[in-house]
Design an enzyme around this catalytic site. Structure first.
Site, short mmCIF file in Angstrom:
data_model
loop_
_atom_site.label_atom_id
_atom_site.label_comp_id
_atom_site.label_asym_id
_atom_site.label_seq_id
_atom_site.Cartn_x
_atom_site.Cartn_y
_atom_site.Cartn_z
N VAL A 1 1.51 -6.84 -6.37
CA VAL A 1 2.05 -5.87 -5.42
C VAL A 1 2.59 -6.52 -4.14
O VAL A 1 3.30 -5.85 -3.38
CB VAL A 1 0.96 -4.83 -5.07
CG1 VAL A 1 -0.05 -5.40 -4.10
CG2 VAL A 1 1.56 -3.54 -4.54
N TYR A 2 2.32 -7.80 -3.91
CA TYR A 2 2.84 -8.45 -2.72
C TYR A 2 4.36 -8.58 -2.82
O TYR A 2 4.89 -9.33 -3.65
CB TYR A 2 2.23 -9.84 -2.54
CG TYR A 2 0.74 -9.85 -2.25
CD1 TYR A 2 0.07 -8.70 -1.84
CD2 TYR A 2 0.00 -11.01 -2.39
CE1 TYR A 2 -1.30 -8.71 -1.58
CE2 TYR A 2 -1.36 -11.04 -2.12
CZ TYR A 2 -2.00 -9.88 -1.73
OH TYR A 2 -3.36 -9.90 -1.49
N SER A 3 5.05 -7.82 -1.98
CA SER A 3 6.52 -7.77 -2.00
C SER A 3 7.04 -7.43 -3.40
O SER A 3 8.08 -7.94 -3.83
CB SER A 3 7.13 -9.09 -1.51
OG SER A 3 6.77 -9.35 -0.16
#
Length: 344
Positions: free
Chosen positions: A54-56
């Site tokens: 989900v990071y970026s």
């Protein structure tokens, strides 16, 4: 760089783990610069890298994959699933359906055949823990994942997961990734003792409390950043808890100076002083931040220094309630306490 064993897995990891949350659209958009920072961290002795799908929206995993090309065997690689990766109702969560799909996307973005530590990013009360563990067990048996872990789970959820794994003969959680810092000590009450009881490795996130414990805010000025936009309560100087952090930073800077280090070094040394902690995740966005972290390292702190920290922030307490603990939906959302279980 010093190394510790990740719980009772036998895997040796650096005391500092490079967190990749700030690589990509939510932080540093320069891929080449991010790749350089990762490789410089590896050259400095860090062998543990943590990211999440989900990071970026997958960009961080892609950057990490580029950086590890040709060096994959030397790195203990951790990533996570749970957060929404699309608009569909089933493109998130801890269901078997989502896990077996999303692991393939993470492997592709990371450019690897296996993930060392695959972690459940947050609890999901809508999914039975047995289903989550069953999917992770299959991934371990297939060789796509070496160890399963959880992140920001309360102690009772960790215990439930271990009981379920024992009952069903599934791979159990071998690691936990909780928030922990001088300013956020609530996990000392139950989470850390539970992890020690079960022989779990602990990789703590936000040991610098979102930048508060670097000294950058000690003069009462908070610079704008993407992190502030995402978590405004943590940096609103009108809040009494953040005013208290300012006061504490000034006192802690005195403690650090007398201990022969700076506030950043004191913060890292503090979390690594706990017997349950295997590694502390540091998440630099810029070369300057990385330089400061590598220079500070994590000096061992003697009992007198730790006692002075305890006097300022009592063990087992949080300075602020905005510092990252998982809040159950039944508490966080009023309608969940008063309405049916229909999706809202």
């Amino acid at each position: 760089m010093r190394y510790r064993t990740l719980g009772n897995t036998g895997v040796k990891v650096s005391e500092l783990c490079l967190g990749a949350m700030m690589f990509g659209a939510n932080g540093n958009r320069d891929h080449d610069n991010c790749v350089g920072m990762i490789r410089r961290s590896l050259d400095a002795g860090i062998n543990f890298v943590d990211t999440a799908d989900v990071y970026s929206r997958g960009e961080s995993e892609t950057i990490v994959g580029k950086a590890l090309s040709g060096r994959r065997d030397d790195v203990v690689l951790a990533t996570k699933f749970h957060g929404a990766m699309g608009d569909g109702p089933n493109m998130a969560g801890n269901s078997r359906r989502w896990i077996v799909r999303e692991v393939e996307d993470s492997l592709r973005r990371l450019g690897t055949d296996w993930i060392d530590v695959y972690q459940v990013h947050r609890p999901d009360p809508t999914t039975e823990i047995d289903d989550t563990l069953a999917a992770l067990d299959e991934l371990v048996r297939s060789g796509k994942v070496r160890y399963a872990g959880c992140s920001t789970f309360p102690a009772e959820y960790i215990v439930e997961a271990h009981w379920a794994a024992e009952r069903r003969g599934f791979e159990r959680f071998r690691t936990e990734q909780p928030p922990y810092s001088i300013f956020a000590r609530a996990i000392e009450n139950a989470v850390l003792p539970t992890c020690e009881r079960y022989g779990m490795g602990v990789l703590v996130w936000s040991p610098l409390n979102g930048g508060w414990l670097t000294g950058r805010y000690s003069k009462g000025h908070v610079e704008r950043s993407s992190r502030m936009d995402r978590m405004p309560l943590r940096f609103d100087l009108e809040r009494p808890d953040n005013q208290r952090k300012l006061e504490l930073c000034r006192e802690l800077e005195k403690v650090a100076a007398e201990a022969g280090t700076d506030l950043l070094g004191l913060a890292l040394g503090f979390v690594l002083a706990h017997s349950a902690v295997s590694s502390a995740i540091v998440g630099p966005r810029t070369d300057e931040q990385l330089d400061g972290i590598l220079a500070a390292s994590a000096p061992p702190l003697d009992d007198d220094v730790l006692d002075r920290i305890d006097a300022l922030v009592p063990p087992g307490t949080d300075v602020s309630d905005a510092d990252g603990r998982w809040v159950p939906p039944a508490i966080d959302s009023a309608w969940r306490r008063r309405r049916s279980r229909a999706i809202r």
